[in-house]
Design a protein around this motif. Structure first.
Motif, PDB file in Angstrom:
ATOM      1  N   LYS A   1       0.847  -1.201   0.000  1.00  0.00           N
ATOM      2  CA  LYS A   1       0.000   0.000   0.000  1.00  0.00           C
ATOM      3  C   LYS A   1       0.886   1.256   0.000  1.00  0.00           C
ATOM      4  N   ASN A   2       0.480   2.264  -0.766  1.00  0.00           N
ATOM      5  CA  ASN A   2       1.164   3.560  -0.813  1.00  0.00           C
ATOM      6  C   ASN A   2       2.653   3.428  -1.126  1.00  0.00           C
ATOM      7  N   PHE A   3       2.991   2.562  -2.070  1.00  0.00           N
ATOM      8  CA  PHE A   3       4.387   2.415  -2.490  1.00  0.00           C
ATOM      9  C   PHE A   3       4.901   3.733  -3.062  1.00  0.00           C
ATOM     10  N   PHE A   4       4.060   4.452  -3.791  1.00  0.00           N
ATOM     11  CA  PHE A   4       4.359   5.819  -4.229  1.00  0.00           C
ATOM     12  C   PHE A   4       3.582   6.773  -3.332  1.00  0.00           C
ATOM     13  N   THR A   5       4.214   7.879  -2.958  1.00  0.00           N
ATOM     14  CA  THR A   5       3.541   8.910  -2.168  1.00  0.00           C
ATOM     15  C   THR A   5       2.513   9.628  -3.039  1.00  0.00           C
ATOM     16  N   ASN A   6       1.634  10.387  -2.412  1.00  0.00           N
ATOM     17  CA  ASN A   6       0.660  11.183  -3.175  1.00  0.00           C
ATOM     18  C   ASN A   6       1.370  12.155  -4.114  1.00  0.00           C
ATOM     19  N   TYR A   7       2.461  12.745  -3.652  1.00  0.00           N
ATOM     20  CA  TYR A   7       3.226  13.667  -4.491  1.00  0.00           C
ATOM     21  C   TYR A   7       3.778  12.937  -5.721  1.00  0.00           C
ATOM     22  N   GLU A   8       4.354  11.765  -5.524  1.00  0.00           N
ATOM     23  CA  GLU A   8       4.902  10.997  -6.638  1.00  0.00           C
ATOM     24  C   GLU A   8       3.805  10.600  -7.620  1.00  0.00           C
TER      25      GLU A   8
ATOM     26  N   PHE B   1      -5.981  -8.588  -8.094  1.00  0.00           N
ATOM     27  CA  PHE B   1      -5.622  -7.488  -7.208  1.00  0.00           C
ATOM     28  C   PHE B   1      -6.150  -6.200  -7.816  1.00  0.00           C
ATOM     29  N   TYR B   2      -6.812  -5.401  -6.995  1.00  0.00           N
ATOM     30  CA  TYR B   2      -7.279  -4.085  -7.409  1.00  0.00           C
ATOM     31  C   TYR B   2      -6.430  -3.056  -6.674  1.00  0.00           C
ATOM     32  N   LEU B   3      -5.665  -2.279  -7.433  1.00  0.00           N
ATOM     33  CA  LEU B   3      -4.745  -1.325  -6.837  1.00  0.00           C
ATOM     34  C   LEU B   3      -5.365   0.060  -6.763  1.00  0.00           C
ATOM     35  N   ASN B   4      -5.144   0.726  -5.651  1.00  0.00           N
ATOM     36  CA  ASN B   4      -5.478   2.139  -5.527  1.00  0.00           C
ATOM     37  C   ASN B   4      -4.286   2.944  -6.020  1.00  0.00           C
ATOM     38  N   GLN B   5      -4.499   4.223  -6.284  1.00  0.00           N
ATOM     39  CA  GLN B   5      -3.403   5.065  -6.736  1.00  0.00           C
ATOM     40  C   GLN B   5      -2.244   4.975  -5.740  1.00  0.00           C
ATOM     41  N   GLY B   6      -1.050   4.738  -6.267  1.00  0.00           N
ATOM     42  CA  GLY B   6       0.146   4.669  -5.439  1.00  0.00           C
ATOM     43  C   GLY B   6       0.456   3.288  -4.893  1.00  0.00           C
TER      44      GLY B   6
ATOM     45  N   LYS C   1      13.350   3.835  -5.285  1.00  0.00           N
ATOM     46  CA  LYS C   1      12.461   2.883  -4.600  1.00  0.00           C
ATOM     47  C   LYS C   1      13.148   1.552  -4.277  1.00  0.00           C
ATOM     48  N   THR C   2      14.395   1.405  -4.672  1.00  0.00           N
ATOM     49  CA  THR C   2      15.106   0.145  -4.434  1.00  0.00           C
ATOM     50  C   THR C   2      15.124  -0.212  -2.949  1.00  0.00           C
ATOM     51  N   LYS C   3      15.530   0.711  -2.108  1.00  0.00           N
ATOM     52  CA  LYS C   3      15.630   0.427  -0.666  1.00  0.00           C
ATOM     53  C   LYS C   3      14.262   0.163  -0.033  1.00  0.00           C
ATOM     54  N   VAL C   4      13.240   0.871  -0.509  1.00  0.00           N
ATOM     55  CA  VAL C   4      11.880   0.648  -0.004  1.00  0.00           C
ATOM     56  C   VAL C   4      11.465  -0.793  -0.289  1.00  0.00           C
ATOM     57  N   LEU C   5      11.691  -1.231  -1.523  1.00  0.00           N
ATOM     58  CA  LEU C   5      11.317  -2.594  -1.889  1.00  0.00           C
ATOM     59  C   LEU C   5      12.174  -3.617  -1.139  1.00  0.00           C
TER      60      LEU C   5
ATOM     61  N   GLU D   1      13.189 -10.264 -12.648  1.00  0.00           N
ATOM     62  CA  GLU D   1      13.125 -11.272 -11.593  1.00  0.00           C
ATOM     63  C   GLU D   1      12.196 -10.817 -10.472  1.00  0.00           C
ATOM     64  N   PHE D   2      12.315  -9.555 -10.091  1.00  0.00           N
ATOM     65  CA  PHE D   2      11.421  -8.948  -9.098  1.00  0.00           C
ATOM     66  C   PHE D   2      10.818  -7.697  -9.720  1.00  0.00           C
ATOM     67  N   SER D   3       9.504  -7.606  -9.703  1.00  0.00           N
ATOM     68  CA  SER D   3       8.816  -6.479 -10.330  1.00  0.00           C
ATOM     69  C   SER D   3       7.810  -5.863  -9.372  1.00  0.00           C
ATOM     70  N   VAL D   4       7.565  -4.578  -9.577  1.00  0.00           N
ATOM     71  CA  VAL D   4       6.506  -3.881  -8.852  1.00  0.00           C
ATOM     72  C   VAL D   4       5.680  -3.147  -9.899  1.00  0.00           C
ATOM     73  N   SER D   5       4.394  -3.434  -9.924  1.00  0.00           N
ATOM     74  CA  SER D   5       3.461  -2.743 -10.791  1.00  0.00           C
ATOM     75  C   SER D   5       2.736  -1.713  -9.938  1.00  0.00           C
ATOM     76  N   VAL D   6       2.837  -0.441 -10.329  1.00  0.00           N
ATOM     77  CA  VAL D   6       2.271   0.650  -9.526  1.00  0.00           C
ATOM     78  C   VAL D   6       1.165   1.343 -10.308  1.00  0.00           C
ATOM     79  N   HIS D   7      -0.012   1.436  -9.690  1.00  0.00           N
ATOM     80  CA  HIS D   7      -1.126   2.151 -10.314  1.00  0.00           C
ATOM     81  C   HIS D   7      -0.955   3.646 -10.067  1.00  0.00           C
ATOM     82  N   ILE D   8      -0.968   4.412 -11.154  1.00  0.00           N
ATOM     83  CA  ILE D   8      -0.774   5.860 -11.062  1.00  0.00           C
ATOM     84  C   ILE D   8      -2.106   6.604 -11.130  1.00  0.00           C
ATOM     85  N   ASP D   9      -2.898   6.349 -12.156  1.00  0.00           N
ATOM     86  CA  ASP D   9      -4.143   7.107 -12.328  1.00  0.00           C
ATOM     87  C   ASP D   9      -5.017   6.376 -13.338  1.00  0.00           C
ATOM     88  N   SER D  10      -6.290   6.774 -13.391  1.00  0.00           N
ATOM     89  CA  SER D  10      -7.200   6.196 -14.377  1.00  0.00           C
ATOM     90  C   SER D  10      -8.380   7.139 -14.577  1.00  0.00           C
TER      91      SER D  10
END
Length: 175
Positions: A7-14, A118-123, A57-61, A95-104
């Motif tokens: 959840k919230n992998f990207f901040t609102n600003y990002e 999986f249903y992703l919210n923004q970020g 985002k490497t260290k976060v992941l 090998e390791f991936s992160v799919s991030v929902h930005i907007d729709s």
């Protein structure tokens, strides 16, 4: 662990920054289309902004999955009406991936990993082992859906030579 919702992998600003940037790129796009996995949606491999996010985002992941990672590449897409993401596994650089929902345009659209929706919210980011698990999306019936993919390899694994997707420019230091 084969997948994990972050959840919230990207901040609102990002998210806001990426949404505005992707919107401008999409509206002015004349050459960057993906016909391999879609019907011609706007798609950018190794976009500088998203490569910066890939590195940041490497260290976060790493803290989420407890594995030392090396960044390989970023990819983003603006999906449009009637898009589909065929069921597939990725190449070794993913090998390791992160799919991030930005907007729709407001539609919720499932990302399916190993048969689970999986249903992703923004970020939100969905981590998955891209070269091990099948992943897909059904037909999209909305106007637009902005998604980015950040890809990594295990720093101590068999695909470590895929660092930066073998591109020479992508470094880890400041200017």
């Amino acid at each position: 662990m084969k997948y994990k919702l972050i959840k919230n992998f990207f901040t609102n600003y990002e998210v806001d920054l990426c949404s505005d940037y992707m919107g401008l790129q999409h509206r002015t796009n004349n050459t960057k289309f993906d016909f391999n996995q879609s019907h011609g949606d706007t798609a950018f491999y190794g976009d500088m902004l998203f490569d910066v996010l890939l590195m940041r985002k490497t260290k976060v992941l790493e803290s989420e999955i407890n594995i030392k990672l090396l960044p390989t590449y970023s990819f983003w897409r603006c999906y449009s009406y009637n898009s589909i993401l065929k069921n597939h596994k990725d190449r070794p650089a993913c090998e390791f991936s992160v799919s991030v929902h930005i907007d729709s345009s407001g539609e919720r659209w499932p990302f399916i990993v190993d048969g689970k929706e999986f249903y992703l919210n923004q970020g939100d980011g969905l981590f998955y082992k891209g070269n091990e698990v099948f992943h897909s999306r059904p037909t999209f019936y909305g106007d637009f859906y902005l998604q980015t993919f950040l890809h990594y390899v295990n720093a101590e694994g068999e695909f470590a030579d895929h660092i930066r997707d073998k591109r020479s420019y992508l470094g880890t230091s400041k200017v």
